[in-house]
Design an enzyme around this catalytic site. Structure first.
Site, PDB file in Angstrom:
ATOM      1  CE  LYS A  13      -3.741  -2.377  -0.328  1.00 43.36           C
ATOM      2  NZ  LYS A  13      -4.568  -3.090   0.622  1.00 43.36           N
TER       3      LYS A  13
HETATM    4  C1  LIG Z   1      -5.506  -4.221   0.992  1.00 39.77           C
HETATM    5  C2  LIG Z   1      -6.975  -3.982   1.082  1.00 39.77           C
HETATM    6  C3  LIG Z   1      -7.689  -4.131   2.277  1.00 39.77           C
HETATM    7  C4  LIG Z   1      -7.121  -4.807   3.478  1.00 39.77           C
HETATM    8  O1  LIG Z   1      -6.010  -4.221   3.995  1.00 39.77           O
HETATM    9  P1  LIG Z   1      -5.216  -5.046   5.114  1.00 39.77           P
HETATM   10  O2  LIG Z   1      -4.438  -3.960   5.809  1.00 39.77           O
HETATM   11  O3  LIG Z   1      -4.355  -6.010   4.394  1.00 39.77           O
HETATM   12  O4  LIG Z   1      -6.208  -5.686   5.995  1.00 39.77           O
HETATM   13  C5  LIG Z   1      -9.007  -3.750   2.324  1.00 39.77           C
HETATM   14  N1  LIG Z   1      -9.628  -3.277   1.244  1.00 39.77           N
HETATM   15  C6  LIG Z   1      -8.994  -3.145   0.064  1.00 39.77           C
HETATM   16  C7  LIG Z   1      -9.747  -2.580  -1.086  1.00 39.77           C
HETATM   17  C8  LIG Z   1      -7.655  -3.522  -0.055  1.00 39.77           C
HETATM   18  O5  LIG Z   1      -7.041  -3.452  -1.236  1.00 39.77           O
END
Ligand SMILES: *Cc1c(COP(=O)(O)O)cnc(C)c1O
Length: 401
Positions: free
Chosen positions: A196
């Site tokens: 991210k």
């Molecule tokens: C990555 C992601 C999540 C979850 O994030 P985590 O921190 O891995 O729990 C939730 N929603 C979307 C759209 C994502 O791409």
């Protein structure tokens, strides 16, 4: 002096990954300092990270947790969503956005997306609302923010809370006032997963203007206990605690928070780099030999986009290959890509529990066949990006009808 072979084998260019975190000395020093501090789990760095994050987004409450999934789950719990309730969520999202609805015993109601933005269409959300709807999980896909003003009016008046899944959208700005995605709804969830836009390895943040919601989330994030570990275990704190409810184990560690603080301090720099790469992609793809085979994502030149993902769409009617073959061929050219997303309604769990069908939600079903997420990460060089565009030219060129 070492002797070198007369002819060195020509180095193969390294595989270009689809995503890669940007880690500097600043992050390394921050994490090492925590290791030296003797306090590894939730403690002073987490508190500092929460305060710095709340200040960045301009909200009074930020609760650090170990994933965005946890933040979404805690938000639904704190709002009081439970069995018999319905929660609207786009089919075009990651597993996390919808599984949390099942975790609180409610029913996910999937909706189709807008063909241009791949964000849930306002009309689909409004059409899906029933007397049982308690919340709408708004996903800012790829980092392109949804303007939630219309839905805030339409849904809020009917007691439906908007929870923003801002996992892709840090920082994405909405409207002329530049409000941050994730701060518009009743609660917002950010992800610090390794791919991210800022990362703590694994981690997330729940933000809200609603202090009662934040308090409940904080308690439930650590076993339903009414004090956090820092207060309990330091000399200043008390040994006494009370279990208020059957909570979860969702706390963030100080190790992760130290990484998060260093990344947060670089958030604008990292965003600038993604913005620049998105523009460079547009420039090179428009000038490429496959310009009329590859559709660019929406929001180019729009500084509002977080550019977590750079998702192109193939004009399949012009090609003899399908998307899967293109991805394989790009891999052979040393380029890592991905697909965001396989719509939820096409997965076995949703096919079974919601009795969906693969062709349901026509926009998502159709667009799924032709999306490819290209590499985009802050330290990607111009040369890396050109490699991606050249590989697309080599792979797609011979496949044009
Ligand atoms: C990555 C992601 C999540 C979850 O994030 P985590 O921190 O891995 O729990 C939730 N929603 C979307 C759209 C994502 O791409």
């Amino acid at each position: 002096m070492t002797t070198r072979p007369i002819r060195e084998p020509r180095a193969q260019e390294a595989f270009l990954p689809f995503a890669r975190p940007s880690i500097t000395e600043r992050e390394k020093e921050a994490v090492l300092a925590v290791l030296d501090s003797g306090w590894l789990t939730t403690g002073p760095r987490v508190k500092e990270f929460e305060e710095a994050f709340a200040a960045f987004v301009g909200l009074p409450n930020a609760v650090a947790v170990n994933s965005a999934t946890a933040a979404l789950h805690l938000a639904l719990d704190a709002i009081g969503v439970g069995p018999g309730d319905e929660v609207i969520v786009p089919t075009w999202t990651f597993a996390a956005s919808a599984e949390v609805i099942a975790h609180v015993g409610a029913t996910p109601v999937l909706v189709d997306v807008d063909a241009e933005t791949l964000n849930a269409s306002d009309d689909a959300v409004i059409a899906a609302r029933t007397s049982k709807t308690r919340a709408y999980i708004a996903v800012h896909f790829a980092g392109l923010p949804i303007d939630l003003d219309r839905l805030t009016g339409e849904l809020g008046g009917n007691g439906v809370s908007i929870i923003e899944d801002a996992a892709h959208a840090f920082p994405s700005r909405i409207g002329p006032a530049g409000r941050l995605a994730g701060t518009i709804g009743r609660a917002g969830a950010y992800s610090f997963y390794a791919t991210k836009t800022i990362t703590t390895g694994e981690g997330g943040m729940l933000v809200t203007a609603d202090s009662a919601l934040a308090d409940r989330a904080r308690v439930m994030s650590l076993h339903g206990i009414s004090r956090d570990a820092w207060n309990r275990y330091t000399q200043a704190g008390s040994w006494y605690y009370e279990i208020e409810d059957a909570g979860f184990k969702y706390n963030l560690t100080d190790l992760a928070a130290a990484l998060g603080l260093a990344q947060l301090a670089r958030a604008d720099e990292l965003h600038e780099k993604r913005l620049r790469l998105s523009r460079l992609y547009a420039e090179h793809l428009r000038a490429s030999s496959v310009a009329d085979i590859v559709e660019l994502p929406p929001g180019i030149d729009d500084g509002a986009h977080a550019w977590h993902l750079f998702v192109i769409r193939l004009k399949l009617e012009r090609l003899r290959s399908d998307r899967g073959a293109v991805i394989e061929a790009l891999r052979e050219h040393g380029i890592g890509t991905s697909v965001h997303f396989i719509p939820l309604h096409m997965h076995p769990y949703y096919l079974d529990t919601l009795r969906t069908e693969p062709g349901r939600f026509p926009v998502a079903s159709r667009e799924y066949e032709r999306v490819i997420s290209l590499p985009i990460w802050p330290d990607m060089t111009d040369r890396d990006l050109q490699r991606v565009v050249s590989a697309l030219e080599s792979v797609l060129g011979p496949a044009i009808r």
